[in-house]
Design a protein around this motif. Structure first.
Motif, mmCIF file in Angstrom:
data_model
loop_
_atom_site.group_PDB
_atom_site.id
_atom_site.type_symbol
_atom_site.label_atom_id
_atom_site.label_comp_id
_atom_site.label_asym_id
_atom_site.label_seq_id
_atom_site.Cartn_x
_atom_site.Cartn_y
_atom_site.Cartn_z
ATOM 1 N N ARG A 1 37.286 24.716 56.705
ATOM 2 C CA ARG A 1 36.509 23.622 57.283
ATOM 3 C C ARG A 1 35.237 23.470 56.458
ATOM 4 O O ARG A 1 34.553 24.454 56.178
ATOM 5 C CB ARG A 1 36.163 23.940 58.739
ATOM 6 N N VAL A 2 34.947 22.233 56.067
ATOM 7 C CA VAL A 2 33.746 21.944 55.285
ATOM 8 C C VAL A 2 32.952 20.889 56.032
ATOM 9 O O VAL A 2 33.506 19.898 56.512
ATOM 10 C CB VAL A 2 34.107 21.425 53.871
ATOM 11 N N GLU A 3 31.650 21.119 56.150
ATOM 12 C CA GLU A 3 30.771 20.153 56.803
ATOM 13 C C GLU A 3 29.621 19.802 55.865
ATOM 14 O O GLU A 3 29.207 20.605 55.040
ATOM 15 C CB GLU A 3 30.211 20.724 58.107
ATOM 16 N N TYR A 4 29.130 18.587 56.043
ATOM 17 C CA TYR A 4 28.025 18.079 55.228
ATOM 18 C C TYR A 4 26.919 17.591 56.145
ATOM 19 O O TYR A 4 27.180 17.026 57.202
ATOM 20 C CB TYR A 4 28.501 16.906 54.354
ATOM 21 N N GLU A 5 25.683 17.821 55.711
ATOM 22 C CA GLU A 5 24.539 17.282 56.435
ATOM 23 C C GLU A 5 23.386 17.049 55.473
ATOM 24 O O GLU A 5 23.347 17.610 54.380
ATOM 25 C CB GLU A 5 24.124 18.187 57.592
ATOM 26 N N LEU A 6 22.470 16.209 55.899
ATOM 27 C CA LEU A 6 21.301 15.902 55.075
ATOM 28 C C LEU A 6 20.356 17.091 54.996
ATOM 29 O O LEU A 6 20.181 17.823 55.966
ATOM 30 C CB LEU A 6 20.514 14.736 55.675
ATOM 31 N N THR A 7 19.737 17.234 53.852
ATOM 32 C CA THR A 7 18.627 18.174 53.719
ATOM 33 C C THR A 7 17.352 17.415 54.093
ATOM 34 O O THR A 7 17.362 16.184 54.184
ATOM 35 C CB THR A 7 18.495 18.669 52.265
ATOM 36 N N PRO A 8 16.259 18.112 54.296
ATOM 37 C CA PRO A 8 14.991 17.404 54.523
ATOM 38 C C PRO A 8 14.659 16.449 53.366
ATOM 39 O O PRO A 8 14.152 15.352 53.588
ATOM 40 C CB PRO A 8 13.965 18.535 54.631
ATOM 41 N N LEU A 9 15.001 16.838 52.131
ATOM 42 C CA LEU A 9 14.761 15.971 50.980
ATOM 43 C C LEU A 9 15.611 14.697 51.068
ATOM 44 O O LEU A 9 15.131 13.603 50.787
ATOM 45 C CB LEU A 9 15.078 16.731 49.683
ATOM 46 N N GLY A 10 16.855 14.830 51.488
ATOM 47 C CA GLY A 10 17.727 13.676 51.669
ATOM 48 C C GLY A 10 17.211 12.737 52.744
ATOM 49 O O GLY A 10 17.220 11.514 52.594
ATOM 50 N N ARG A 11 16.722 13.306 53.833
ATOM 51 C CA ARG A 11 16.163 12.504 54.918
ATOM 52 C C ARG A 11 14.893 11.775 54.449
ATOM 53 O O ARG A 11 14.674 10.608 54.749
ATOM 54 C CB ARG A 11 15.855 13.405 56.119
ATOM 55 N N GLU A 12 14.074 12.474 53.666
ATOM 56 C CA GLU A 12 12.845 11.859 53.148
ATOM 57 C C GLU A 12 13.178 10.710 52.192
ATOM 58 O O GLU A 12 12.528 9.659 52.225
ATOM 59 C CB GLU A 12 11.995 12.904 52.443
ATOM 60 N N LEU A 13 14.200 10.893 51.346
ATOM 61 C CA LEU A 13 14.615 9.814 50.454
ATOM 62 C C LEU A 13 15.014 8.587 51.261
ATOM 63 O O LEU A 13 14.605 7.467 50.945
ATOM 64 C CB LEU A 13 15.788 10.258 49.570
ATOM 65 N N LEU A 14 15.779 8.777 52.311
ATOM 66 C CA LEU A 14 16.189 7.642 53.144
ATOM 67 C C LEU A 14 14.999 6.924 53.764
ATOM 68 O O LEU A 14 14.984 5.704 53.829
ATOM 69 C CB LEU A 14 17.138 8.107 54.247
ATOM 70 N N THR A 15 14.008 7.657 54.215
ATOM 71 C CA THR A 15 12.842 7.001 54.815
ATOM 72 C C THR A 15 12.109 6.142 53.783
ATOM 73 O O THR A 15 11.573 5.087 54.122
ATOM 74 C CB THR A 15 11.858 8.001 55.459
ATOM 75 N N GLN A 16 12.099 6.587 52.529
ATOM 76 C CA GLN A 16 11.458 5.801 51.476
ATOM 77 C C GLN A 16 12.280 4.556 51.148
ATOM 78 O O GLN A 16 11.726 3.477 50.927
ATOM 79 C CB GLN A 16 11.273 6.641 50.209
ATOM 80 N N VAL A 17 13.591 4.694 51.138
ATOM 81 C CA VAL A 17 14.470 3.574 50.814
ATOM 82 C C VAL A 17 14.436 2.509 51.906
ATOM 83 O O VAL A 17 14.557 1.320 51.620
ATOM 84 C CB VAL A 17 15.915 4.080 50.575
ATOM 85 N N VAL A 18 14.235 2.917 53.143
ATOM 86 C CA VAL A 18 14.187 1.957 54.249
ATOM 87 C C VAL A 18 13.082 0.925 54.023
ATOM 88 O O VAL A 18 13.274 -0.261 54.294
ATOM 89 C CB VAL A 18 14.012 2.678 55.610
ATOM 90 N N SER A 19 11.948 1.355 53.487
ATOM 91 C CA SER A 19 10.863 0.400 53.202
ATOM 92 C C SER A 19 11.298 -0.638 52.185
ATOM 93 O O SER A 19 11.032 -1.828 52.349
ATOM 94 C CB SER A 19 9.627 1.138 52.671
#
Length: 137
Positions: free
Chosen positions: A98-116
């Motif tokens: 079983r393999v799972e994927y999730e965002l890192t804090p860096l990935g989440r921060e990138l998304l917040t910047q892209v939303v702008s």
């Protein structure tokens, strides 16, 4: 610095890019590479799906939620996002694996910047020229 755009002149402060002035050529190349990879067709979609899940997702769930992506492209995209430090891949040693994927804090921060940027594009969407036939395909 003046930038001439359709029907208006936009004045930008010369210091707007000061953060780039002390970068080495290698750092500049890496920054450009990261920008190109993040702005590619699939990475932001995959990151968005993982952010909406608000927790780990199995590969098959990511595949279901990212519309029109092939299994091969998703695998490549997830590997790249993992190597960039934007996604965590967790392998559980069981049968079948079983393999799972999730965002890192860096990935989440990138998304917040892209939303702008995304919000700005949506606000100004009607001001952009019409897409050409080459960009539609």
């Amino acid at each position: 610095m003046e930038i001439y755009t359709y029907l208006k002149v936009t004045t930008m402060n010369d210091d707007i890019f000061d953060f780039c002035r002390n970068m080495s050529d290698e750092q500049d190349a890496r920054a450009r590479q990261m920008l190109e990879r993040a702005a590619a067709k699939w990475p932001l979609r995959v990151l968005h799906v993982l952010s909406e899940a608000d927790g780990p997702l199995r590969f098959s769930r990511v595949l279901e939620r990212v519309e029109d992506i092939s299994q091969k492209v998703l695998t490549q995209t997830l590997r790249t996002l993992e190597s960039d430090g934007l996604v965590i891949r967790t392998l559980y040693p069981q049968v079948p694996p079983r393999v799972e994927y999730e965002l890192t804090p860096l990935g989440r921060e990138l998304l917040t910047q892209v939303v702008s940027l995304w919000r700005w594009i949506v606000i100004h969407l009607n001001e952009f020229g019409a897409p050409t036939s080459a960009s539609r395909s």
